[in-house]
Enzyme design. Structure first.
Site, PDB file in Angstrom:
ATOM      1  N   ASN A  57       0.834  -1.220   0.000  1.00 57.29           N
ATOM      2  CA  ASN A  57       0.000   0.000   0.000  1.00 57.29           C
ATOM      3  C   ASN A  57       0.863   1.263   0.000  1.00 57.29           C
ATOM      4  O   ASN A  57       0.566   2.225  -0.711  1.00 57.29           O
ATOM      5  CB  ASN A  57      -0.927   0.014   1.219  1.00 57.29           C
ATOM      6  CG  ASN A  57      -2.045  -1.010   1.092  1.00 57.29           C
ATOM      7  OD1 ASN A  57      -2.416  -1.402  -0.021  1.00 57.29           O
ATOM      8  ND2 ASN A  57      -2.568  -1.462   2.214  1.00 57.29           N
TER       9      ASN A  57
ATOM     10  N   TYR B  34       8.113 -12.090  11.220  1.00 61.93           N
ATOM     11  CA  TYR B  34       8.749 -10.767  11.096  1.00 61.93           C
ATOM     12  C   TYR B  34       9.832 -10.812  10.021  1.00 61.93           C
ATOM     13  O   TYR B  34       9.839 -10.005   9.095  1.00 61.93           O
ATOM     14  CB  TYR B  34       9.361 -10.399  12.444  1.00 61.93           C
ATOM     15  CG  TYR B  34       9.990  -9.023  12.518  1.00 61.93           C
ATOM     16  CD1 TYR B  34       9.230  -7.867  12.384  1.00 61.93           C
ATOM     17  CD2 TYR B  34      11.350  -8.885  12.765  1.00 61.93           C
ATOM     18  CE1 TYR B  34       9.817  -6.603  12.493  1.00 61.93           C
ATOM     19  CE2 TYR B  34      11.940  -7.626  12.877  1.00 61.93           C
ATOM     20  CZ  TYR B  34      11.164  -6.499  12.740  1.00 61.93           C
ATOM     21  OH  TYR B  34      11.743  -5.256  12.851  1.00 61.93           O
TER      22      TYR B  34
END
Ligand code: UDP
Length: 326
Positions: free
Chosen positions: A100, A146
């Site tokens: 995004n 992560y």
């Protein structure tokens, strides 16, 4: 006036970046979903004319009206205990959130810097770690959510650079500390200082021979600022190469705080890297950057910060140690 969007702007690093860009004369938009961020970190900025806060999850479509010059993507949980508690948001913010932000950078013609991490090197077999090392990561271990999100983030960022010509920068951040770290984030430094302040034993995981290299937050912010303003698109390590074992570090905290508590040894969490130290040759050469603040000075300031917190916070945010054993 240049406009900068800082995702994770209410977090530890994000809020220090907000301060820096405000002091450099930028219009700053901080965005955060406040899962691990805290409004307390930016409340001093809220009255300013050129500071805005958007309560938004960057894993969902981001709308920013008007011009945008820079994006710093710092939204992400960033401690091993967070990965265990919120693994899926961790994966989403590093992947969907990055996508995004890159789409926004493309649409606005903005330059984008992503916060990558020494975790892309995993449990490293090369020491110290330089940027050409590809790493040793367990994708299905507790840190995989992560590490792999950050590795995907780097790949996605390079693809937007090569395919769409977006101006991108990649910083690989090594262990960083300073005021506004969360007391309950489970990291060694807030864990040890919190334990000292509560009068609890200091919990060292494993035999404490694993090493880390701790960078004071102001040095990190300076390195990030220089990287953003440079024209270098490949990853750059930013960290302090002063390496120390965790056992020695625990002893330093005991001395700093003057606590008479003992060190107790607990199980080493799975996939805990055995050694970590940045090779900062590239940052020195390209950015003319190196850290200036040593541990003695940095730890003193950080301890003062933790001591200044309301006493009840020490207990409210006490580190839930049961997570560490998994
Ligand atoms: N650690 C520890 N006791 C604690 C918290 C952490 O001994 O209460 C150890 C942890 O196992 C690791 C090191 O300290 O080896 C640094 O941990 P941190 O979570 O700060 O960062 P990371 O492992 O991501 O570098």
């Amino acid at each position: 006036m240049k406009k900068v969007l800082i995702t994770g702007g209410a977090g530890f690093l994000g809020s220090h970046l907000c301060d820096r860009f405000i002091s450099e004369g930028y219009h700053v938009i901080a965005m955060d979903n406040l899962i691990t961020g805290d409004m307390k970190n930016i409340e001093h900025l809220l009255p300013l004319e050129h500071f805005e806060f958007y309560h938004h999850d960057v894993s969902k479509y981001i709308h920013i009206p008007g011009q945008l010059d820079y994006i710093l993507h710092f939204a992400s949980p960033a401690s091993p205990i967070d990965y265990l508690k919120i693994p899926i948001p961790t994966l989403k913010v590093g992947s969907l959130g990055t996508h995004n932000c890159l789409g926004l950078a493309l649409a606005k013609g903005a330059r984008m810097l992503i916060a990558s991490t020494s975790e892309v090197y995993g449990d490293p077999q090369v020491h110290p770690q330089n940027e050409d090392y590809w790493g040793n990561v367990n994708p299905v271990g507790p840190r995989g959510v992560y590490d792999e999100a950050k590795r995907f983030q780097e790949a996605m960022t390079m693809a937007y650079h090569t395919y769409h010509d977006v101006e991108t920068r990649i910083v690989r951040i090594f262990n960083t500390y300073g005021p506004r770290m969360r007391l309950n984030d489970g990291r060694a430094l807030p864990a040890f200082i919190g334990q000292a302040l509560r009068g609890e034993d200091i919990t060292v995981f494993g035999d404490g021979s694993q090493t880390r290299s701790f960078c004071y937050v102001d040095d990190l912010v300076e390195g990030i600022y220089r990287l953003l303003m440079s024209d270098y698109v490949y990853p750059v390590n930013i960290g302090n190469p002063d390496e120390i074992s965790i056992l020695e570090f625990a002893k330093e905290i005991i001395e700093l705080t003057g606590t008479d508590q003992q060190i107790v040894f607990k199980d080493l969490p799975k996939d805990d890297p055995k050694q970590r130290k940045p090779d900062i040759g590239r940052a020195k050469e390209i950015l003319n950057w190196e850290p200036k603040i040593g541990r003695t000075e940095g730890l003193k300031v950080t301890y003062e910060y933790f001591k200044s917190l309301p006493k009840e916070d020490l207990y409210k945010y006490a580190y839930p140690r049961e997570f560490a054993k998994k």
